[in-house]
Write an enzyme that holds these catalytic residues in place. Structure first.
Site, short mmCIF file in Angstrom:
data_model
loop_
_atom_site.label_atom_id
_atom_site.label_comp_id
_atom_site.label_asym_id
_atom_site.label_seq_id
_atom_site.Cartn_x
_atom_site.Cartn_y
_atom_site.Cartn_z
N LYS A 21 0.84 -1.21 0.00
CA LYS A 21 0.00 0.00 0.00
C LYS A 21 0.87 1.26 0.00
O LYS A 21 0.61 2.20 -0.74
CB LYS A 21 -0.93 0.02 1.22
CG LYS A 21 -1.84 -1.19 1.34
CD LYS A 21 -2.75 -1.11 2.55
CE LYS A 21 -2.01 -1.07 3.88
NZ LYS A 21 -1.23 -2.29 4.19
N ARG A 96 -9.53 1.28 8.46
CA ARG A 96 -9.10 -0.06 8.81
C ARG A 96 -10.14 -0.81 9.62
O ARG A 96 -9.91 -1.95 10.01
CB ARG A 96 -7.87 0.08 9.69
CG ARG A 96 -6.60 -0.44 9.09
CD ARG A 96 -5.53 0.08 10.00
NE ARG A 96 -4.41 -0.77 10.02
CZ ARG A 96 -3.29 -0.49 9.35
NH1 ARG A 96 -3.19 0.55 8.60
NH2 ARG A 96 -2.28 -1.30 9.49
N ARG A 135 11.86 -5.54 4.56
CA ARG A 135 11.64 -4.08 4.50
C ARG A 135 12.67 -3.33 5.35
O ARG A 135 12.95 -3.70 6.48
CB ARG A 135 10.25 -3.73 4.98
CG ARG A 135 10.06 -2.21 5.09
CD ARG A 135 8.63 -1.78 5.21
NE ARG A 135 7.88 -2.53 6.18
CZ ARG A 135 6.54 -2.54 6.22
NH1 ARG A 135 5.85 -1.86 5.35
NH2 ARG A 135 5.92 -3.24 7.13
N ARG A 167 11.60 -1.60 10.96
CA ARG A 167 10.50 -1.09 11.79
C ARG A 167 10.28 -1.96 13.02
O ARG A 167 10.32 -3.18 12.93
CB ARG A 167 9.21 -1.04 10.95
CG ARG A 167 8.86 0.36 10.49
CD ARG A 167 7.75 0.38 9.49
NE ARG A 167 6.52 -0.26 9.93
CZ ARG A 167 5.39 -0.27 9.21
NH1 ARG A 167 5.37 0.33 8.03
NH2 ARG A 167 4.31 -0.87 9.65
N ARG A 178 -0.33 -8.58 13.57
CA ARG A 178 -0.89 -7.61 12.60
C ARG A 178 -1.71 -8.30 11.52
O ARG A 178 -2.75 -7.81 11.11
CB ARG A 178 0.24 -6.79 11.98
CG ARG A 178 0.82 -5.77 12.95
CD ARG A 178 2.16 -5.22 12.51
NE ARG A 178 2.13 -4.62 11.20
CZ ARG A 178 3.20 -4.50 10.42
NH1 ARG A 178 4.38 -4.94 10.82
NH2 ARG A 178 3.08 -3.92 9.24
#
Ligand code: AP5
Length: 234
Positions: A21, A96, A135, A167, A178
């Site tokens: 996203k 969300r 990431r 992160r 998540r």
């Protein structure tokens, strides 16, 4: 509505953690000249600035849980109020939950606007996990991937030279939470937007260019939303 900066159109990017996203939203916003509004980025900025909002959000984010709806809706309302009403917006990571989607409808309606298209990016869970594990982000928010989109110099941002970070919520245990939170709280939005005829499915498994091409088709060239939403596939 019409205009040169998006005519007030609103596109929502919906999809699991790690599906792309942010990667696609930044590019879409840049190419169309629209605002890219990522609630995750807004929260991380508040956290870095040490604001009360950031401190409150941290305990939810670090645990992989959702920040309460009222906090998020206030944040988005404030952000929208600060931009011209005729500017196109790409939302990433918002809404969300169904209450957030209802609140967004209300906020937009106050300005004579509405959600024009919801693009659901989809990829298998093993793809998401690999993307998230690779990431790396710069403190300024530029996102890389050690497997798929590495920086030119290992560990450092191409644009700013800053050291890249992993992160805090990208560690395997938090990622599992998540993904579960997505299935439980966010996936119901697929039905919410399908019922409104706004949903377009986008295959998120190709490389970044392929996904972007599919996304542009779903959004429409120059950001004009296609006249007939892809209701049939919903
Ligand atoms: P947020 O920052 O929104 O995280 P998320 O939704 O979990 O999404 P991600 O940022 O993990 O993934 P993405 O889909 O943006 O993928 P990306 O483009 O980076 O939210 C974080 C937290 O904030 C939440 O857990 C919650 O606590 C809180 N929060 C935020 N919004 C909230 C809200 N509305 N309500 C309540 N709480 C909220 O890509 C991932 C990686 O893959 C990157 O390395 C990228 O380079 C790579 N990649 C992307 N596309 C491709 C591709 N096609 N091929 C190969 N690699 C790719």
């Amino acid at each position: 509505m019409s205009g040169t900066n998006g005519g007030g159109r609103v596109v929502v990017l919906l999809g699991s953690p790690g599906v792309g996203k942010g990667t696609q939203g930044v590019r879409l916003g840049r190419d169309l000249g629209w605002a890219h509004v990522s609630t995750g980025d807004l929260l991380r900025a508040a956290l870095t600035a040490g604001t009360p909002l950031g401190l409150e959000a941290r305990r939810y984010m670090d645990a992989g849980r959702l920040v309460p709806d009222d906090v998020i809706v206030d944040l988005v309302r404030e952000h929208l109020a600060a931009m011209p009403a005729d500017r196109g917006v790409v939302f990433d990571g918002f809404p969300r939950t169904v209450p957030q989607a209802e609140a967004l409808d209300d906020v937009l309606a106050e300005a004579g606007r509405g959600v024009d298209r919801v693009c659901l990016l989809e990829a298998a869970e093993e793809v998401l996990v690999k993307r998230i594990s690779g990431r790396r982000s710069s403190p300024g928010g530029r996102v890389y991937n050690i497997h798929f989109d590495p920086p030119r110099r290992d560990g450092f941002c191409d644009e700013t030279g800053e050291a890249l970070i992993h992160r805090a919520d990208d560690h395997p245990e938090t990622v599992r939470t998540r993904l579960a939170v997505y299935r439980e709280a966010t996936a119901p939005l697929v039905g919410y937007y399908r019922a409104k005829g706004l949903l377009a499915r986008v295959d998120g498994e190709g490389d970044i260019e392929q996904v972007y091409a599919s996304l542009r088709t779903a959004v429409g060239e120059r950001g004009s939303v296609p006249a007939t939403p892809s209701r049939a596939r919903g």
